[in-house]
Motif scaffolding. Structure first.
Motif, short mmCIF file in Angstrom:
data_model
loop_
_atom_site.label_atom_id
_atom_site.label_comp_id
_atom_site.label_asym_id
_atom_site.label_seq_id
_atom_site.Cartn_x
_atom_site.Cartn_y
_atom_site.Cartn_z
N ARG A 17 15.50 8.89 41.11
CA ARG A 17 15.21 8.27 39.81
C ARG A 17 16.41 7.45 39.33
NH1 ARG A 17 14.94 12.62 37.21
NH2 ARG A 17 12.79 13.08 37.82
N ILE A 57 13.04 5.32 41.54
CA ILE A 57 11.79 5.88 42.05
C ILE A 57 11.43 7.13 41.26
CG2 ILE A 57 10.63 6.90 44.05
CD1 ILE A 57 12.61 5.29 45.79
N GLU A 58 10.27 7.14 40.65
CA GLU A 58 9.76 8.29 39.93
C GLU A 58 8.74 8.98 40.82
OE1 GLU A 58 10.04 10.91 36.95
OE2 GLU A 58 10.94 8.93 36.70
N LEU A 59 9.04 10.19 41.26
CA LEU A 59 8.13 10.88 42.17
C LEU A 59 6.88 11.35 41.43
CD1 LEU A 59 10.63 13.07 44.24
CD2 LEU A 59 9.68 10.84 44.82
N PRO A 60 5.72 11.20 42.04
CA PRO A 60 4.49 11.70 41.41
C PRO A 60 4.48 13.23 41.36
CG PRO A 60 4.04 10.95 43.64
CD PRO A 60 5.46 10.55 43.33
N MET A 102 6.65 9.39 53.18
CA MET A 102 6.04 9.56 51.86
C MET A 102 6.62 8.58 50.85
SD MET A 102 5.69 13.73 51.62
CE MET A 102 4.96 13.64 49.97
N LEU A 103 7.94 8.38 50.90
CA LEU A 103 8.58 7.45 49.96
C LEU A 103 8.19 6.01 50.27
CD1 LEU A 103 12.07 9.15 49.74
CD2 LEU A 103 10.39 8.98 47.91
N GLN A 104 8.06 5.67 51.55
CA GLN A 104 7.61 4.33 51.92
C GLN A 104 6.18 4.08 51.43
OE1 GLN A 104 8.25 4.38 56.16
NE2 GLN A 104 10.48 4.40 55.92
N ALA A 105 5.35 5.12 51.47
CA ALA A 105 3.98 5.00 50.96
C ALA A 105 3.95 4.73 49.46
CB ALA A 105 3.18 6.26 51.28
N LEU A 106 5.04 5.10 48.76
CA LEU A 106 5.15 4.83 47.32
C LEU A 106 5.74 3.45 47.07
CD1 LEU A 106 6.58 8.27 46.10
CD2 LEU A 106 4.25 7.42 45.80
N GLY A 107 6.05 2.72 48.14
CA GLY A 107 6.60 1.37 47.99
C GLY A 107 8.11 1.30 48.06
N PHE A 157 4.08 15.17 44.64
CA PHE A 157 4.99 14.91 45.76
C PHE A 157 5.46 16.20 46.42
CE2 PHE A 157 9.00 13.95 47.84
CZ PHE A 157 8.73 12.75 48.50
#
Length: 223
Positions: free
Chosen positions: A57, A62-65, A27-32, A68
């Motif tokens: 963060r 990384i700011e989680l949507p 999931m984190l990789q999908a966020l870049g 998430f």
């Protein structure tokens, strides 16, 4: 035997860290994010969701949507329904403690619903007689001592005669901070060859690699 034993859940009672870590990495990789499964294990294992989000963060930018947590929970539960297993030999450890009248509890960073679901799927819930506690019940999660102290208070056992069973350095640190003896446990699928040393460095007083070794260590403890 100690007067009380407090078990972490993920990676100690149930072999869930491999499942969840892979989902979180994907999931984190999908966020870049350039985060691997090994990064998840090294940095976030044993932390509550809120503490993990704060660390992502602060340390990774990384700011989680907002979606998430919901997506992670849905994917995790779907995987648990088909793949989740109890740690090999842990049921025998629990049977021995209960037979000897030693109070036992769960102190987990996971949400209450996930704890309940995990223990039910693996058939371990009955060992704990309702003594199941989540980081959501205290002000500060691991590595703070709050959750372990809360569990000991509910068991009505002094922290100094409690033993904590943990697989993560954050959990080990929390148990040590609570003034408890901590046994590192490396029987789960995510524990590589160097994991015992990681737990000792975090403060574990001893380390067990199997359920039989854990029972032997617990039996060796005297008042």
């Amino acid at each position: 035997m100690p007067h009380g034993v407090i078990f972490d859940m993920d990676g100690v009672l149930v072999d869930s860290e491999v499942v969840v870590g892979r989902i979180e990495a994907e999931m984190l990789q999908a966020l870049g994010a350039e985060i691997t499964f090994d990064d998840i294990v090294a940095n976030f294992m044993g932390l509550s969701d809120a503490t993990m989000a704060e660390a992502l963060r602060r340390d990774w930018g990384i700011e989680l949507p907002a979606t998430f947590d919901e997506e992670r929970t849905a994917r995790t539960y779907a995987a648990f329904d088909t793949d989740l297993q109890a740690i090999s030999g842990i049921d025998a450890v629990l049977d021995e403690l209960v037979a000897r009248g030693v109070p036992v509890a769960v102190a987990s960073s996971s949400a209450p619903e996930r704890i309940e679901r995990s223990l039910a799927i693996t058939g371990l819930a009955d060992h704990f007689a309702g003594n199941v506690y989540s980081a959501s019940m205290v002000e500060h999660g691991k590595p703070a001592p709050d959750l372990f102290l809360h569990a000991a208070a509910q068991l009505e056992v002094d922290p100094s005669v409690c033993v904590v069973i943990e697989d993560s350095p954050h959990g080990v640190a929390g148990g040590v901070a609570a003034g408890m003896r901590v046994i590192g446990f490396t029987a789960a699928g995510h524990c590589g060859p160097g994991h015992a040393d990681i737990l000792r460095t975090a403060g574990a007083h001893s380390v067990a690699a199997t359920g039989d070794e854990l029972t032997t260590l617990l039996e060796s403890l005297v008042d």
